[in-house]
Design a protein around this motif. Structure first.
Motif, PDB file in Angstrom:
ATOM      1  N   PRO A 105       0.804  -1.231   0.000  1.00 27.16           N
ATOM      2  CA  PRO A 105       0.000   0.000   0.000  1.00 27.16           C
ATOM      3  C   PRO A 105       0.840   1.286   0.000  1.00 27.16           C
ATOM      4  N   LEU A 106       0.331   2.259  -0.730  1.00 23.93           N
ATOM      5  CA  LEU A 106       0.917   3.605  -0.763  1.00 23.93           C
ATOM      6  C   LEU A 106       0.060   4.518   0.112  1.00 23.93           C
ATOM      7  N   LEU A 107       0.684   5.147   1.090  1.00 24.75           N
ATOM      8  CA  LEU A 107      -0.023   6.076   1.980  1.00 24.75           C
ATOM      9  C   LEU A 107       0.336   7.484   1.530  1.00 24.75           C
ATOM     10  N   ILE A 108      -0.664   8.327   1.374  1.00 23.53           N
ATOM     11  CA  ILE A 108      -0.405   9.635   0.757  1.00 23.53           C
ATOM     12  C   ILE A 108      -0.790  10.799   1.656  1.00 23.53           C
ATOM     13  N   HIS A 109       0.174  11.709   1.849  1.00 17.20           N
ATOM     14  CA  HIS A 109      -0.155  13.036   2.378  1.00 17.20           C
ATOM     15  C   HIS A 109      -0.595  13.856   1.171  1.00 17.20           C
ATOM     16  N   ILE A 143      -8.838   1.897  -3.142  1.00 18.09           N
ATOM     17  CA  ILE A 143      -8.560   3.246  -2.620  1.00 18.09           C
ATOM     18  C   ILE A 143      -9.443   3.535  -1.414  1.00 18.09           C
ATOM     19  N   ALA A 144      -8.769   3.868  -0.307  1.00 18.98           N
ATOM     20  CA  ALA A 144      -9.471   4.121   0.955  1.00 18.98           C
ATOM     21  C   ALA A 144      -8.900   5.380   1.593  1.00 18.98           C
ATOM     22  N   ALA A 145      -9.436   5.736   2.764  1.00 17.59           N
ATOM     23  CA  ALA A 145      -8.945   6.943   3.443  1.00 17.59           C
ATOM     24  C   ALA A 145      -8.995   6.752   4.950  1.00 17.59           C
ATOM     25  N   THR A 146      -8.060   7.412   5.632  1.00 19.13           N
ATOM     26  CA  THR A 146      -8.157   7.492   7.093  1.00 19.13           C
ATOM     27  C   THR A 146      -8.775   8.838   7.472  1.00 19.13           C
ATOM     28  N   ILE A 147      -9.399   8.828   8.648  1.00 13.87           N
ATOM     29  CA  ILE A 147     -10.056  10.042   9.153  1.00 13.87           C
ATOM     30  C   ILE A 147      -9.648  10.245  10.606  1.00 13.87           C
ATOM     31  N   THR A 148      -9.235  11.468  10.927  1.00 15.22           N
ATOM     32  CA  THR A 148      -8.789  11.798  12.291  1.00 15.22           C
ATOM     33  C   THR A 148      -9.990  12.235  13.137  1.00 15.22           C
ATOM     34  N   GLU A 183      -6.828  16.691  -8.019  1.00 17.99           N
ATOM     35  CA  GLU A 183      -6.938  16.964  -9.455  1.00 17.99           C
ATOM     36  C   GLU A 183      -5.590  16.801 -10.173  1.00 17.99           C
ATOM     37  N   GLN A 184      -4.550  17.377  -9.583  1.00 18.96           N
ATOM     38  CA  GLN A 184      -3.264  17.429 -10.293  1.00 18.96           C
ATOM     39  C   GLN A 184      -2.422  16.169 -10.128  1.00 18.96           C
ATOM     40  N   ILE A 185      -2.502  15.519  -8.972  1.00 20.05           N
ATOM     41  CA  ILE A 185      -1.590  14.399  -8.685  1.00 20.05           C
ATOM     42  C   ILE A 185      -2.334  13.071  -8.542  1.00 20.05           C
ATOM     43  N   LEU A 186      -3.370  13.061  -7.716  1.00 22.64           N
ATOM     44  CA  LEU A 186      -3.975  11.776  -7.348  1.00 22.64           C
ATOM     45  C   LEU A 186      -4.754  11.135  -8.498  1.00 22.64           C
ATOM     46  N   GLU A 187      -5.540  11.931  -9.198  1.00 21.66           N
ATOM     47  CA  GLU A 187      -6.307  11.351 -10.310  1.00 21.66           C
ATOM     48  C   GLU A 187      -5.381  10.759 -11.379  1.00 21.66           C
ATOM     49  N   PRO A 188      -4.357  11.515 -11.834  1.00 19.69           N
ATOM     50  CA  PRO A 188      -3.422  10.912 -12.794  1.00 19.69           C
ATOM     51  C   PRO A 188      -2.736   9.659 -12.241  1.00 19.69           C
ATOM     52  N   LEU A 189      -2.366   9.697 -10.950  1.00 18.49           N
ATOM     53  CA  LEU A 189      -1.675   8.558 -10.335  1.00 18.49           C
ATOM     54  C   LEU A 189      -2.540   7.293 -10.367  1.00 18.49           C
ATOM     55  N   THR A 190      -3.832   7.470 -10.078  1.00 17.59           N
ATOM     56  CA  THR A 190      -4.706   6.295 -10.056  1.00 17.59           C
ATOM     57  C   THR A 190      -4.972   5.775 -11.474  1.00 17.59           C
ATOM     58  N   ARG A 191      -4.844   6.665 -12.466  1.00 15.92           N
ATOM     59  CA  ARG A 191      -4.965   6.188 -13.858  1.00 15.92           C
ATOM     60  C   ARG A 191      -3.702   5.432 -14.269  1.00 15.92           C
ATOM     61  N   ASP A 192      -2.536   5.935 -13.824  1.00 13.15           N
ATOM     62  CA  ASP A 192      -1.268   5.285 -14.191  1.00 13.15           C
ATOM     63  C   ASP A 192      -1.082   3.949 -13.473  1.00 13.15           C
ATOM     64  N   PHE A 193      -1.601   3.848 -12.260  1.00 12.21           N
ATOM     65  CA  PHE A 193      -1.419   2.634 -11.450  1.00 12.21           C
ATOM     66  C   PHE A 193      -2.776   2.159 -10.929  1.00 12.21           C
ATOM     67  N   ALA A 218      -4.165  -0.536 -10.156  1.00 12.87           N
ATOM     68  CA  ALA A 218      -4.331  -1.582  -9.133  1.00 12.87           C
ATOM     69  C   ALA A 218      -3.583  -1.248  -7.846  1.00 12.87           C
ATOM     70  N   LEU A 219      -2.890  -0.107  -7.825  1.00 12.23           N
ATOM     71  CA  LEU A 219      -2.123   0.261  -6.621  1.00 12.23           C
ATOM     72  C   LEU A 219      -3.075   0.507  -5.448  1.00 12.23           C
ATOM     73  N   LYS A 220      -2.758  -0.117  -4.304  1.00 11.82           N
ATOM     74  CA  LYS A 220      -3.543   0.143  -3.088  1.00 11.82           C
ATOM     75  C   LYS A 220      -3.109   1.485  -2.535  1.00 11.82           C
ATOM     76  N   ILE A 221      -4.081   2.362  -2.336  1.00 13.08           N
ATOM     77  CA  ILE A 221      -3.755   3.716  -1.863  1.00 13.08           C
ATOM     78  C   ILE A 221      -4.599   4.057  -0.641  1.00 13.08           C
ATOM     79  N   VAL A 222      -3.937   4.563   0.412  1.00 10.97           N
ATOM     80  CA  VAL A 222      -4.678   5.166   1.517  1.00 10.97           C
ATOM     81  C   VAL A 222      -4.457   6.673   1.441  1.00 10.97           C
TER      82      VAL A 222
END
Ligand code: DOR
Ligand code: ZN
Length: 344
Positions: free
Chosen positions: A133-137, A192-197, A156-166, A168-172
């Motif tokens: 898994p890739l954890l993203i700030h 693709i999931a998210a943590t919440i504080t 818009e600028q980073i995450l959407e393109p990243l999920t198109r390029d990869f 099947a990558l697991k992303i939090v």
């Protein structure tokens, strides 16, 4: 309405335990509430190798009582030049559970982070292939972008393109703070999931300026406007398996917060479960608490659910104003407030 809440032992999927005397002082708070925690690698120097992660894991265990059954889940700090072979073998050997992407300059100790995601495309392809898994700030670092917009622009600028390029990558997507992030995660695939504080469910940006500058309400990503808090809070209590518990507890000595350039980070570890329970209770969603705290995270990471249980009771809990710790003081989240739930 039940006054007792017993749930499977929970985990914290995003924690800063620090190092040295601070580690020795704070580790116990997380270990007391949670069976496992994802440990952030933004130390000085950052944890970039499996050898460093293994040594850090030993220091964490040494900071805890000998009979502690807490399990730290270690992460790698991605840099432009990270060694993909060491990362993959570290994951294979069970040293690294995941890897963290800090855009360089986005937050505390992120100077060695990734300057351009293009620089780690090879590493991400490897992670996608091995299911790491890739954890993203998720914030852009461009100073031209308003600080309250940096998460939405990142999507818009980073995450959407990243999920198109990869695909099947697991992303939090860590510590989400906006309705935009909630919508993005909901619409994305199951990888693709998210943590919440707790703090992003409780405070909006007004809290940082209430009657004066409130450094203890300052963290990154910074709290946003009310509509975003409500969206994040609704996602947390919704029962969706895409959202799970990650406190982002980030202790800084009181003097480093109450300063002309105060550090970002909220120390919420001591009463994290009580804070979350109060949120779920207020939303009439206590039935969804166990999923959020104890099930969605391990299922996403592909780890077993914990054995055993913990119990919270409906009873007043006063959060101290200040917690003295070796040689310094920490101000906990919700200092001076009274919560309605107490952990047994
Ligand atoms: O508020 C924060 N504090 N956000 C982060 O991303 C890092 C953390 C820290 O390490 O203090
Ligand atoms: Zn964090």
């Amino acid at each position: 309405m039940s006054d007792i809440l017993t749930i499977r032992r929970p985990d914290d999927w995003h924690v800063h335990l620090r190092d040295g005397p601070m580690l020795d002082a704070v580790a116990v708070y997380t270990a007391r509430q949670f069976a496992r925690a994802i440990i952030m690698p933004n130390l000085i120097p950052p944890v970039t190798t499996s050898a460093a992660a293994s040594a850090y894991r030993d220091r964490i265990m040494a900071a805890l009582p000998e009979d502690s059954d807490f399990t730290p889940l270690m992460t790698a700090y991605l840099t432009d030049t990270i060694d993909a072979d060491d990362l993959a073998s570290g994951h294979d050997e069970g040293i690294f559970t995941a890897a963290k992407l800090y855009p360089a300059g986005a937050t505390t100790n992120s100077d060695s982070g990734v300057t351009d995601v293009a620089n780690i495309h090879g590493v991400l392809a490897r992670m996608e292939a091995i299911g790491m898994p890739l954890l993203i700030h998720g914030e852009v670092t461009d100073n031209e972008v308003d600080i309250f917009d940096r998460e939405a622009v990142f999507i818009e600028q980073i995450l959407e393109p990243l999920t198109r390029d990869f695909p099947a990558l697991k992303i939090v997507f860590e510590h989400i703070t906006t309705a935009d992030a909630v919508e993005f995660v909901k619409a994305a695939g199951a990888n693709i999931a998210a943590t919440i504080t707790p703090h992003h469910c409780v405070i909006n940006r007004n809290a940082i300026f209430e009657g004066g500058v409130r450094p203890h309400a300052y963290c990154l990503p910074v709290a946003k406007r009310e509509q975003h808090r409500l969206a994040v809070r609704a996602a947390a209590v919704s029962g969706s398996p895409k959202f799970f518990l990650g406190t982002d507890t980030a202790p800084h000595a009181r003097g480093d917060k109450e300063s002309s350039c105060g550090c970002a980070g909220i120390f919420n570890a001591p009463y994290a479960l009580e804070s979350y329970a109060a949120i779920f209770d207020a939303e009439g969603a206590l039935d969804n608490f166990e999923g959020f705290a104890s099930e969605h995270g391990p299922r996403f990471y592909g780890l077993p659910l914990n054995e055993g249980s913990i119990t919270l009771r409906r009873a007043a809990l006063e959060i101290p104003d200040i917690m003295p710790i070796e040689g310094t003081e920490l101000v906990p989240f919700q200092a001076g407030e009274t919560l309605g739930w107490t952990l047994d």
